[in-house]
Design an enzyme around this catalytic site. Structure first.
Site: not given
Length: 823
Positions: A582, A681, A685, A800
């Site tokens: 990111k 985080d 985003k 994941g």
């Protein structure tokens, strides 16, 4: 045609246990036919020849080296031939080395080794190896007679006059070959022949292969197999084109053309006897005996439709150019030129003449160029003096590049593809030539461009236009999962859609594995453990962005802050970027804008779907809404799979800090969980999505409530996890407060296009879609003009390695589609 099958094997390949076992396997596989195996030593190094050189040089090490070889060979015999047969072979070995010692002492005195000395050593070595092979075959139930090549082969006038002694052919056939039955073999020792005086003499290079095809012609054999020590017949020299492929079949004409232009394994003089009798040749690799190799016959063995079978290069050439208006329409110019060159023994490799007859160009080897120029000037001295010929000059440092294929005649566009590929690689073509058969196109280029030209041509003809050279940085949980996913699907994608994915580099922050030919993803991890070198990012990028591949992509699966700073530079070099990292999407707005502008202006793609929601189609959906004219009114979502998991799992019975440690062990958190718990985080985003709808926002503009205590912000990760229990009481209080109001805690990012962005811990009623998510699910709600009364909701796993890697893989296939693949 008889059932005889002939093999040519380098005898030195049998001087170790695995080599002898390979040879036995070869002979045993043809036990139902009659076989002849020619065992010769064409190599100049290794074996007993090393001792000859040392003796001539009076190198004292020769005697100790001889003792070492005796011990090595004796050990080999003891492994292969137990019992009385082995003991007899050891006695024979020592007897032969005794003879060799006498010869070496003589060479020590005279300090010179003539042809007879070399022949003696070669014959001694090859005969002993053949006897050993015969003994091993006998142990496996195959009887094998050993004969010397000098009993069969003659060399009368010159190296081209080499073959079977036809004067004794009837008796030879009766005595040597007439009674050979299946499960039997003849081992021919060496490739030497007898000259007119009866002395052993070598026919030159590839003596064993030439003996094999000569024997095949004499016996009307069905086939000859040439076992090269370590090479296949390839579409190009793999030393220059790592992506070269094995050619499955060639016609005699194609093989001859490739051999003339320097193919490593093919040799014209070897093929001549087989061509005369239409005997099939098989070129196989002794190091990979199960691989089928290349079939060479009068017609294509497997009926391939490829117009071009392979490329070859002749290096160290010069181009002689003769120009002058006085040559136009004058008969005999070419005859005078080439007759004079023939008289001087100059070999012409290529000839090209303009249709106007104003110029003639021909290529010769560098070491003959000066003589060729002087000869031509002497032949046309009068024309030069009178100005009818302007100049006769040589252009040095040239190479001749040739494309060969039986199916080239009549296929439109071959020349266009040939010269188009060279033009795309910015290769200057000096002159061209094509034979009337159209099975060869040749171009003279500068030697410095030969490797680049060969790679460009090979890519143009043999690589799919959907071939993508891939460099992956960051083989951690996501990176390694992605590599395994690509490995499982590579063959299907290539077979069904023509998409050829070549991972050619894998790197982490300290080491890298690069392979020009491509990394076999089935065993990439073991190679990465054993074969890496210190990371050199510039070299890594140069390998990935090799100019002979049509497309290049770097997949950044790292969490690095530094790598995204190179994205603009890489895009400017023509490289596509795919990343779940990111950092680029949340860099300073000025850099972000330059990155997006570079991609749009240069036609290079920056794909980052997995930066928000892992494998969920969040960014793609948002782009579609915007591009189709919808207006975004609000974006709200749980953008962190980690925090979604933690607040779904947290019910007050297990301390919050313990849940964090469990999530990290499951791979649900970033390497440093503070990146999740700090809310950064989600901030990143949120910024990425906000920028998609045109908001001018940076990370520091977004207010956030961090779950990380200030005293733990700058400690190590392990210490942070050990001391995280200090937040457990506060988290329990927040949970109980929300429960009292009938709400569920969720950590969300909110984007208001008319206002601002924020990241916060908020309670949602238990019947709200956000409150009902489970596991690591992400959820996002788009409120737009079209979706005003009921927001468009996307929900699914947002963390994941499998789902994230799958999202990156989807971006890779999306890139392939942009580049022309039809899924």
């Amino acid at each position: 045609m008889s059932v005889w099958k002939i093999h040519a094997v380098q005898s030195l390949q049998l001087l170790n246990q695995s080599g002898m076992e390979t040879f036995l396997k070869i002979v045993q596989s043809g036990r139902d036919t009659s076989q002849v195996c020619v065992l010769s030593s064409d190599r100049e190094e290794g074996g007993l020849k090393e001792l000859v050189r040392q003796a001539v040089a009076r190198d004292e090490r020769v005697w100790s080296r001889m003792e070492v070889l005796i011990q090595e060979y004796q050990g080999l015999v003891e492994k292969l031939l137990p019992g009385s047969a082995g003991k007899e072979m050891v006695r024979e070995l020592k007897s032969r080395f005794s003879q060799l010692e006498d010869v070496l002492r003589a060479l020590w005195l005279v300090r010179d080794a003539g042809s007879s000395a070399w022949a003696f050593v070669d014959e001694l070595q090859n005969r002993w190896i053949a006897d050993l092979a015969s003994g091993c075959l006998a142990e496996s139930g195959i009887s094998a007679e050993v004969i010397n090549s000098t009993d069969l082969m003659v060399l009368r006038q010159g190296v081209s006059d080499y073959g079977i002694d036809m004067d004794a052919s009837e008796e030879l056939a009766r005595q040597r070959f007439g009674d050979i039955k299946p499960r039997s073999a003849v081992l021919v020792s060496g490739g030497y022949a007898c000259d007119a005086s009866g002395q052993p003499r070598s026919p030159g290079q590839h003596a064993g292969e030439r003996a094999a095809t000569a024997l095949a012609s004499f016996l009307d054999a069905s086939s000859v197999t040439i076992w090269h020590p370590d090479s296949f017949v390839m579409t190009a020299d793999p030393r220059e084109v790592p992506s070269a492929q094995v050619i499955s079949s060639l016609t005699y004409a194609e093989a001859t053309e490739l051999a003339y232009f320097g193919a490593r394994v093919l040799h014209p003089q070897v093929m001549v006897p087989a061509i005369a009798k239409s005997i099939t040749l098989h070129y196989r690799n002794f190091s990979e005996p199960d691989a089928p190799g290349t079939c060479v016959s009068r017609e294509d063995c497997v009926h391939q439709d490829l117009p071009v079978k392979g490329f070859s290069v002749i290096h160290n050439t010069a181009l002689i150019n003769i120009e002058g208006a006085g040559m136009i329409g004058v008969p005999g110019i070419s005859s005078r030129l080439f007759s004079s060159l023939r008289e001087r023994g100059i070999s012409i490799i290529l000839i090209s003449q303009a249709s106007s007859e104003h110029s003639i160009s021909f290529a010769v080897f560098d070491n003959q160029a000066e003589t060729a120029v002087l000869t031509a000037r002497a032949a046309f001295a009068e024309e030069l003096a009178q100005g009818r010929i302007n100049s006769i000059e040589a252009e040095y440092n040239c190479s001749i590049l040739a494309a060969v294929g039986e199916n080239m005649p009549g296929v439109p566009g071959i020349a266009a593809s040939f010269f188009g590929a060279l033009g795309k690689a910015k290769i200057n073509v000096i002159t061209i030539a094509q034979g009337s058969s159209e099975r060869n196109i040749s171009a003279v280029i500068q030697s410095k461009d030969s490797k680049r030209a060969l790679r460009a041509l090979h890519a143009g003809f043999f690589l799919s236009n959907q071939t993508i050279s891939i460099g992956l940085i960051g083989p951690g949980l996501i990176g390694r999962t992605l590599l395994n996913q690509i490995w499982r699907e590579t063959e299907r994608l290539k077979k069904d859609f023509g998409v050829d994915l070549r991972v050619r580099g894998v790197a982490n922050s300290s080491t890298m594995l690069i392979d020009d030919a491509g990394i076999d993803l089935e065993n990439w991890s073991s190679r990465f453990a054993d074969e890496t070198e210190a990371v050199d990012l510039e070299r890594f990028i140069k390998v990935v962005a090799a100019d002979y591949f049509p497309h290049w992509v770097v997949i950044d699966c790292s969490t690095s802050d530094e790598l995204p700073k190179h994205y603009v530079e890489w895009i400017e070099r023509g490289i596509h970027i795919i990343t779940p990292n990111k950092k680029a999407g949340t860099s300073k707005k000025s850099y972000y804008d330059s990155l997006m502008k570079a991609g749009r202006s240069l036609g290079r793609h920056f794909l980052y779907e997995t930066t928000v929601g892992a494998g969920l189609p969040i960014i793609g959906t948002l782009k579609d809404l915007i591009q189709t004219g919808d207006t975004i009114k609000k974006i709200e979502g749980v953008f962190s799979g980690t925090l979604a998991y933690l607040f779904w799992k947290y019910d007050g019975t297990v301390p919050f800090s313990e849940l964090v440690r469990d999530a990290k062990a499951l791979g649900y958190t970033e390497p440093d969980p503070r990146d999740d718990l700090s809310g950064m985080d989600i901030v990143r985003k949120t910024v990425i999505l906000a920028r998609e709808i045109g908001m001018d926002v940076d990370v520091e503009d977004v207010p956030v409530k961090s779950l990380v205590p200030k005293e733990l912000e700058n400690v190590g990760v392990d210490e942070f996890l050990d001391r995280l229990s200090m937040i457990d009481d506060d988290m329990l209080e927040l949970y109980r407060s929300a429960q009292a109001e009938g709400k569920m805690l969720k950590y969300v990012g909110v984007i208001d296009p008319q206002g601002s962005c924020r990241v916060e811990l908020r309670g949602y009623p238990k019947d709200h879609s956000f409150a009902r998510i489970t596991g690591t699910d992400n959820i996002v709600a788009f409120t737009t003009n079209r979706y005003q009364d009921q927001p468009l909701v996307i929900q699914g796993p947002g963390a994941g390695p499998e789902v994230t890697a799958g999202g990156v893989f989807a971006d890779l296939l999306r890139l392939a589609a942009y580049l022309g693949a039809r899924f």
